[in-house]
Motif scaffolding. Structure first.
Motif, short mmCIF file in Angstrom:
data_model
loop_
_atom_site.label_atom_id
_atom_site.label_comp_id
_atom_site.label_asym_id
_atom_site.label_seq_id
_atom_site.Cartn_x
_atom_site.Cartn_y
_atom_site.Cartn_z
N ARG A 198 0.83 -1.23 0.08
CA ARG A 198 -0.09 0.14 0.09
C ARG A 198 0.87 1.19 -0.02
NH1 ARG A 198 -2.98 -3.13 3.53
NH2 ARG A 198 -2.25 -2.19 5.43
N ASP A 199 1.83 1.23 0.84
CA ASP A 199 3.05 2.44 0.91
C ASP A 199 3.57 2.54 -0.34
OD1 ASP A 199 2.44 2.75 3.43
OD2 ASP A 199 4.10 2.10 4.43
N ALA A 206 1.44 9.11 -5.97
CA ALA A 206 1.68 10.59 -5.66
C ALA A 206 2.81 11.27 -6.53
CB ALA A 206 2.23 10.83 -4.09
N ARG A 207 3.73 10.59 -7.26
CA ARG A 207 4.54 10.98 -8.10
C ARG A 207 3.99 11.03 -9.29
NH1 ARG A 207 10.14 10.56 -6.54
NH2 ARG A 207 10.36 9.67 -4.47
N PHE A 211 3.63 14.64 -11.47
CA PHE A 211 3.82 14.61 -12.79
C PHE A 211 2.89 15.52 -13.94
CE2 PHE A 211 4.52 12.86 -16.99
CZ PHE A 211 6.04 13.57 -17.50
N VAL A 212 1.45 14.56 -13.70
CA VAL A 212 0.84 14.92 -14.77
C VAL A 212 0.09 16.27 -14.43
CG1 VAL A 212 0.09 12.51 -15.16
CG2 VAL A 212 -0.96 13.90 -13.53
N PRO A 240 -5.78 4.49 -4.02
CA PRO A 240 -4.34 4.76 -3.38
C PRO A 240 -4.37 5.69 -2.48
CG PRO A 240 -4.04 4.54 -5.86
CD PRO A 240 -5.56 4.63 -5.68
N GLY A 241 -4.05 5.56 -1.46
CA GLY A 241 -4.16 6.57 -0.41
C GLY A 241 -2.68 7.23 0.18
N PRO A 242 -2.57 7.97 1.04
CA PRO A 242 -1.33 8.47 1.59
C PRO A 242 -0.38 7.33 2.28
CG PRO A 242 -2.90 9.00 3.10
CD PRO A 242 -3.62 8.45 1.79
N ALA A 243 0.67 7.22 2.13
CA ALA A 243 1.60 6.28 2.71
C ALA A 243 1.64 6.47 4.16
CB ALA A 243 3.21 6.25 2.20
#
Length: 256
Positions: A198-199, A206-207, A211-212, A240-243
């Protein structure tokens, strides 16, 4: 006292390590290498996982309860994935997670089972006290404990790279079209069962978002990525959530 089954489990890990190292070196040096080394690597994985699965779940049983437990068991998932890689066209990166798992298990087996036979611990000076392990055994223990979490993070990111590789491979006819679907389902299970996974997903997500959405990028790029993540989120059951912090413990043939 180690049992024959325990030695077979360890032999599978050592076989995987030795053969995958041979395969990796040949690929890194751009030399021809027999597929035998690839098959032998995953044969070692199958041996180790089969023993762990048999020990944790018992012999296969024709009932819904056993099937449900097996379906949710991570060792079964890695066993089935190893069999898929073993029976399909070689994907070199697919060996990376298994080799990392085997490295840690082989080191632990060496420390707890092999070293005491050749470098026995020093008897305690106190009556009834625990013996002192050999300094080499202590160093192995410290190294494994220190590097375990980082290695599991590396595995999680490697599994995402493998997904990208098999997607590109399907588009360029380097692997079967079904391979990305099989591996995506495997990663879906990893998402639910491993915080490391998950992390890793959250970090990559996030990356890509940064970028987009960066200046100069056409808005359509971000829109397409949003549609892709919405589709993936509905299929996986969550976006996806925050790490967050990570923590896991070792298991019989791979991490938990």
């Amino acid at each position: 006292m180690a049992t024959t089954q325990h030695y077979l489990w360890a032999a599978g890990h050592f076989l995987l390590l030795a053969c995958s190292l041979r395969f990796f070196l040949a690929k890194a040096l751009f030399r021809a290498v027999s597929i035998w080394w690839y098959k032998a690597s995953f044969t070692g994985a199958l041996v180790s996982y089969a023993i762990v699965c048999l020990k944790s779940l018992g012999p296969p049983q024709p009932n819904a309860g056993w099937v449900k437990r097996a379906w949710l068991d991570e060792n079964i998932q890695y066993f089935l994935m190893a069999f898929y890689w073993w029976s399909s066209r070689p994907v070199t990166l697919a060996l990376v997670p298994y080799a990392i798992f085997s490295l840690f298990h082989a080191l632990t087996f060496t420390r707890t089972t092999l070293l005491p036979q050749f470098l026995p611990p020093t008897p305690s000076a106190q009556p009834g006290g625990a013996p002192t392990p050999h300094p080499l055994a202590k160093k192995l223990q410290v190294w494994v404990k220190t590097n375990y979490d980082n290695a599991m993070r590396a595995v999680a990111f490697a599994e995402l790279v493998i997904l990208a590789r098999v997607v590109l491979g399907a588009l360029t006819f380097r692997n079967a079209f079904v391979t990305p679907l099989v591996y995506a389902h495997f990663l879906r299970q990893r998402w639910y069962q491993s915080k490391f996974s998950r992390d890793a997903v959250a970090s990559v997500h996030a990356r890509i978002l940064a970028f987009v959405n960066s200046p100069g990028k056409p808005p359509v790029v971000a829109q397409v990525y949003k549609q892709v993540t919405d589709l993936a989120g509905r299929w996986a059951g969550s976006l996806p959530g925050p790490a967050a912090g990570a923590g896991a413990g070792a298991a019989g043939a791979r991490r938990q």
